[in-house]
Design a protein around this motif. Structure first.
Motif, PDB file in Angstrom:
ATOM      1  N   GLU A 163       0.537  -1.069  -0.301  1.00  0.00           N
ATOM      2  CA  GLU A 163       0.073  -0.042   0.181  1.00  0.00           C
ATOM      3  C   GLU A 163       0.703   1.289  -0.501  1.00  0.00           C
TER       4      GLU A 163
ATOM      5  N   LEU B   6      -9.043   0.813   5.729  1.00  0.00           N
ATOM      6  CA  LEU B   6      -8.332   1.970   5.318  1.00  0.00           C
ATOM      7  C   LEU B   6      -9.048   3.061   5.307  1.00  0.00           C
ATOM      8  N   LEU B   7     -10.679   2.675   6.027  1.00  0.00           N
ATOM      9  CA  LEU B   7     -11.791   3.726   6.007  1.00  0.00           C
ATOM     10  C   LEU B   7     -12.513   3.331   7.605  1.00  0.00           C
ATOM     11  N   GLN B   8     -12.475   2.217   8.271  1.00  0.00           N
ATOM     12  CA  GLN B   8     -12.891   2.049   9.169  1.00  0.00           C
ATOM     13  C   GLN B   8     -12.127   2.991  10.641  1.00  0.00           C
ATOM     14  N   THR B   9     -13.411   3.058  10.954  1.00  0.00           N
ATOM     15  CA  THR B   9     -12.482   4.010  12.610  1.00  0.00           C
ATOM     16  C   THR B   9     -12.096   3.023  13.399  1.00  0.00           C
TER      17      THR B   9
ATOM     18  N   ARG C 287      -3.281  -1.393  11.894  1.00  0.00           N
ATOM     19  CA  ARG C 287      -4.634  -1.022  10.668  1.00  0.00           C
ATOM     20  C   ARG C 287      -4.436   0.470  11.226  1.00  0.00           C
ATOM     21  N   ILE C 288      -4.946   1.515  11.759  1.00  0.00           N
ATOM     22  CA  ILE C 288      -4.800   2.776  12.062  1.00  0.00           C
ATOM     23  C   ILE C 288      -3.317   3.284  11.162  1.00  0.00           C
TER      24      ILE C 288
ATOM     25  N   ARG D 294      -1.495   2.081   9.216  1.00  0.00           N
ATOM     26  CA  ARG D 294      -1.750   1.958   7.394  1.00  0.00           C
ATOM     27  C   ARG D 294      -2.217   2.941   6.543  1.00  0.00           C
ATOM     28  N   GLN D 295      -3.800   3.436   7.776  1.00  0.00           N
ATOM     29  CA  GLN D 295      -4.247   4.296   6.657  1.00  0.00           C
ATOM     30  C   GLN D 295      -3.521   6.221   6.767  1.00  0.00           C
TER      31      GLN D 295
ATOM     32  N   LEU E 260      -3.397   7.605   3.003  1.00  0.00           N
ATOM     33  CA  LEU E 260      -4.489   8.589   2.524  1.00  0.00           C
ATOM     34  C   LEU E 260      -4.791   9.977   3.175  1.00  0.00           C
TER      35      LEU E 260
ATOM     36  N   TYR F   5      -7.190   6.825  -3.791  1.00  0.00           N
ATOM     37  CA  TYR F   5      -8.136   5.651  -3.512  1.00  0.00           C
ATOM     38  C   TYR F   5      -9.582   5.420  -4.038  1.00  0.00           C
TER      39      TYR F   5
ATOM     40  N   MET G 251     -15.004  11.490   4.584  1.00  0.00           N
ATOM     41  CA  MET G 251     -13.680  11.098   3.654  1.00  0.00           C
ATOM     42  C   MET G 251     -13.746  11.051   2.600  1.00  0.00           C
TER      43      MET G 251
END
Length: 281
Positions: free
Chosen positions: A103, A120-123, A150-151, A153-154, A157, A166, A195
């Motif tokens: 990514e 990538l869009l999860q809270t 995971r956070i 990785r975001q 963006l 994206y 987003m």
């Protein structure tokens, strides 16, 4: 010797493809390059690094005239800096390290999901509930490591200079599923709306009315490389991530995404659908 990363393996695989297109076996390639067959094998297994000049030399010996591909491979060879994901090497599965690296270097990303909001869009709260419901129960420390990873990785963006373009195609089922309860679900939907206001992020929704469609039974993720030959598909399966990069596979999933996007709502109507779902929570 450390196990090669996914990116190193991919680089080696591309060198092997160049050799095979030239009609050479490893012994013949070694003779051309002035090295032993074992060294050719090690290069193609991603176990040794090389300079950009060496890549161009190999391409010349293999009679490769695809300048954009040669340039992309040369840059790939030069990018040896270890990223933030290396700090989690002993804390999360190695496939997640390969995913973060993929990514990070992708020129753009596309996701299509049916039952969950893309990672990538999860809270944070939404992702926490996902990890709590893992088939193989995770310990609290493992959940925290996965969540933190995971956070991080975001972050691709949110880069101020060059955020990664994206596009996400999300089924209405994922939008309506109350993961973590109504409050968490509402916060997640609001996050999607926020987003989607960013210029580099495009959201599409597929409604229940669309019925069956190609690829509806799986989550599909597509990472665009600097040239089409270096694109990668990754599938999130029960036993872990599966990375695909064969030419036929890439063609199949490019076609699949085109067909999925053709039946999806445009961004404006997608936002309207999200607002409607929020009102019904």
């Amino acid at each position: 010797m450390r196990t090669p990363t996914g990116r190193q393996l991919r680089f080696g695989a591309e060198l092997r493809k160049l050799r095979e297109r030239a009609g050479l076996n490893a012994t013949e390639a070694g003779q051309l390059l002035g090295i032993k067959q074992a060294q050719v094998s090690n290069m193609e297994a991603g176990r040794v690094g090389m300079s950009a000049d060496r890549v161009r030399q190999i391409a010349c010996h293999y009679d490769c005239s695809d300048t954009p591909l040669i340039q992309a491979l040369s840059e790939m060879a030069s990018q040896r800096t270890r990223g933030w994901w290396e700090q989690s090497r002993d804390l999360v599965p190695s496939s997640l390290l390969d995913l973060a690296q993929l990514e990070h270097h992708a020129h753009s990303l596309r996701d299509s999901t049916t039952a969950r909001i893309p990672g990538l869009l999860q809270t944070r709260e939404y992702a926490l509930e996902i990890f709590r419901q893992a088939v193989i129960e995770l310990s609290p420390p493992d959940i925290e490591h996965r969540l933190s990873f995971r956070i991080k990785r975001q972050a691709i963006l949110f880069h101020e200079d060059e955020p990664t373009p994206y596009k996400a195609i999300i089924h209405e089922a994922a939008l309506r599923m109350k993961v973590g309860g109504s409050t968490v679900a509402r916060q997640q939907l609001q996050h999607l709306l926020d987003m989607s206001d960013r210029d580099h992020i495009t959201l599409h929704a597929i409604t229940f009315d669309a019925g069956a469609y190609p690829g509806s039974g799986q989550s599909i993720h597509y990472a665009h490389g600097p040239v089409p030959q270096l694109d990668t598909v990754y599938l999130d399966q029960a036993h872990g991530l599966l990375f695909l990069d064969a030419e036929a596979q890439l063609h199949k999933y490019r076609t699949l995404f085109s067909r999925i996007e053709a039946i999806a709502l445009p961004p404006e109507k997608t936002q309207d659908l999200i607002h409607n779902v929020m009102r019904e929570l």
